[in-house]
Design a protein around this motif. Sequence first.
Motif, PDB file in Angstrom:
ATOM      1  N   GLU A 157      10.202 -50.529 -42.345  1.00 32.79           N
ATOM      2  CA  GLU A 157      10.236 -51.111 -41.012  1.00 32.79           C
ATOM      3  C   GLU A 157       9.043 -50.614 -40.187  1.00 32.79           C
ATOM      4  N   ALA A 158       8.733 -49.324 -40.270  1.00 31.89           N
ATOM      5  CA  ALA A 158       7.606 -48.768 -39.520  1.00 31.89           C
ATOM      6  C   ALA A 158       6.297 -49.408 -39.947  1.00 31.89           C
ATOM      7  N   ILE A 159       6.149 -49.671 -41.238  1.00 33.03           N
ATOM      8  CA  ILE A 159       4.934 -50.313 -41.745  1.00 33.03           C
ATOM      9  C   ILE A 159       4.798 -51.707 -41.149  1.00 33.03           C
ATOM     10  N   CYS A 160       5.884 -52.468 -41.098  1.00 33.19           N
ATOM     11  CA  CYS A 160       5.850 -53.814 -40.524  1.00 33.19           C
ATOM     12  C   CYS A 160       5.444 -53.757 -39.061  1.00 33.19           C
ATOM     13  N   ASN A 161       6.004 -52.817 -38.317  1.00 30.00           N
ATOM     14  CA  ASN A 161       5.649 -52.679 -36.902  1.00 30.00           C
ATOM     15  C   ASN A 161       4.186 -52.311 -36.736  1.00 30.00           C
ATOM     16  N   TYR A 162       3.672 -51.430 -37.580  1.00 35.59           N
ATOM     17  CA  TYR A 162       2.263 -51.053 -37.519  1.00 35.59           C
ATOM     18  C   TYR A 162       1.384 -52.268 -37.769  1.00 35.59           C
ATOM     19  N   ALA A 163       1.751 -53.084 -38.742  1.00 37.28           N
ATOM     20  CA  ALA A 163       0.967 -54.273 -39.074  1.00 37.28           C
ATOM     21  C   ALA A 163       0.924 -55.254 -37.912  1.00 37.28           C
ATOM     22  N   VAL A 164       2.042 -55.436 -37.235  1.00 43.76           N
ATOM     23  CA  VAL A 164       2.113 -56.356 -36.101  1.00 43.76           C
ATOM     24  C   VAL A 164       1.190 -55.899 -34.978  1.00 43.76           C
ATOM     25  N   ASP A 165       1.201 -54.615 -34.719  1.00 42.77           N
ATOM     26  CA  ASP A 165       0.460 -54.061 -33.580  1.00 42.77           C
ATOM     27  C   ASP A 165      -1.006 -53.794 -33.869  1.00 42.77           C
ATOM     28  N   ASN A 166      -1.451 -53.947 -35.092  1.00 47.41           N
ATOM     29  CA  ASN A 166      -2.818 -53.613 -35.460  1.00 47.41           C
ATOM     30  C   ASN A 166      -3.573 -54.868 -35.897  1.00 47.41           C
ATOM     31  N   PRO A 167      -4.531 -55.322 -35.074  1.00 45.63           N
ATOM     32  CA  PRO A 167      -5.270 -56.547 -35.420  1.00 45.63           C
ATOM     33  C   PRO A 167      -6.180 -56.378 -36.635  1.00 45.63           C
ATOM     34  N   ASP A 168      -6.481 -55.143 -37.037  1.00 43.85           N
ATOM     35  CA  ASP A 168      -7.324 -54.912 -38.208  1.00 43.85           C
ATOM     36  C   ASP A 168      -6.564 -55.109 -39.512  1.00 43.85           C
ATOM     37  N   VAL A 169      -5.247 -55.112 -39.455  1.00 42.79           N
ATOM     38  CA  VAL A 169      -4.432 -55.327 -40.640  1.00 42.79           C
ATOM     39  C   VAL A 169      -4.239 -56.834 -40.803  1.00 42.79           C
ATOM     40  N   THR A 170      -4.702 -57.359 -41.933  1.00 46.06           N
ATOM     41  CA  THR A 170      -4.636 -58.802 -42.152  1.00 46.06           C
ATOM     42  C   THR A 170      -3.511 -59.212 -43.099  1.00 46.06           C
ATOM     43  N   GLY A 171      -2.916 -58.235 -43.755  1.00 45.41           N
ATOM     44  CA  GLY A 171      -1.846 -58.553 -44.689  1.00 45.41           C
ATOM     45  C   GLY A 171      -0.942 -57.364 -44.926  1.00 45.41           C
ATOM     46  N   ILE A 172       0.214 -57.659 -45.478  1.00 42.80           N
ATOM     47  CA  ILE A 172       1.191 -56.624 -45.812  1.00 42.80           C
ATOM     48  C   ILE A 172       1.734 -56.951 -47.199  1.00 42.80           C
ATOM     49  N   GLY A 173       1.960 -55.919 -47.984  1.00 46.81           N
ATOM     50  CA  GLY A 173       2.406 -56.173 -49.343  1.00 46.81           C
ATOM     51  C   GLY A 173       3.397 -55.146 -49.826  1.00 46.81           C
ATOM     52  N   THR A 174       3.886 -55.392 -51.016  1.00 43.22           N
ATOM     53  CA  THR A 174       4.839 -54.488 -51.634  1.00 43.22           C
ATOM     54  C   THR A 174       4.513 -54.334 -53.110  1.00 43.22           C
ATOM     55  N   GLN A 175       4.486 -53.099 -53.569  1.00 46.50           N
ATOM     56  CA  GLN A 175       4.438 -52.848 -55.003  1.00 46.50           C
ATOM     57  C   GLN A 175       5.882 -52.983 -55.462  1.00 46.50           C
ATOM     58  N   MET A 176       6.146 -53.955 -56.279  1.00 46.23           N
ATOM     59  CA  MET A 176       7.524 -54.310 -56.577  1.00 46.23           C
ATOM     60  C   MET A 176       7.931 -53.873 -57.977  1.00 46.23           C
ATOM     61  N   HIS A 177       8.170 -52.572 -58.139  1.00 48.10           N
ATOM     62  CA  HIS A 177       8.698 -52.010 -59.382  1.00 48.10           C
ATOM     63  C   HIS A 177      10.198 -51.895 -59.176  1.00 48.10           C
ATOM     64  N   ILE A 178      10.953 -52.806 -59.764  1.00 54.96           N
ATOM     65  CA  ILE A 178      12.393 -52.836 -59.496  1.00 54.96           C
ATOM     66  C   ILE A 178      13.200 -53.004 -60.774  1.00 54.96           C
TER      67      ILE A 178
END
Length: 128
Positions: free
Chosen positions: A1-22
């Motif tokens: 959740e904190a990562i998502c909030n950081y991404a929203v508030d930071n214009p330098d972040v253009t994408g968000i991802g997940t390493q999906m080892h499940i």
Amino acid sequence: EAICNYAVDNPDVTGIGTQMHISADVPRDNIRAMFERMVKTGKKVRVSELDVTKGIADQGELIVYIFDQYLKIVPKEQRGGITFWGVSDKHSWLGFSKEPLLYDTKYRRKDAYLKLHAYLLEASGLDK
């Protein structure tokens, strides 16, 4: 959740991802909820390093579910792609016994591959 909030508030972040080892047994609601949270950032959404270790649940059905939810939840303009973490169980970082990839140790297509292939053909309309 904190990562998502950081991404929203930071214009330098253009994408968000997940390493999906499940595991094949991961609750499906968790996957859906993860995509929904990621989309709310307004950034590109990427799944990298996808591998699904065998479990009680069907590996191929979970992989299809991941692709299906990604295509249903993530708008086209936010899609950054999905990649697998390897090709064959023979060279998996997890070891071959967990059978996490689409090809077995002899590079034969597994049931998970066949299910994903059929789903993608249907989703694209190329199955006709």
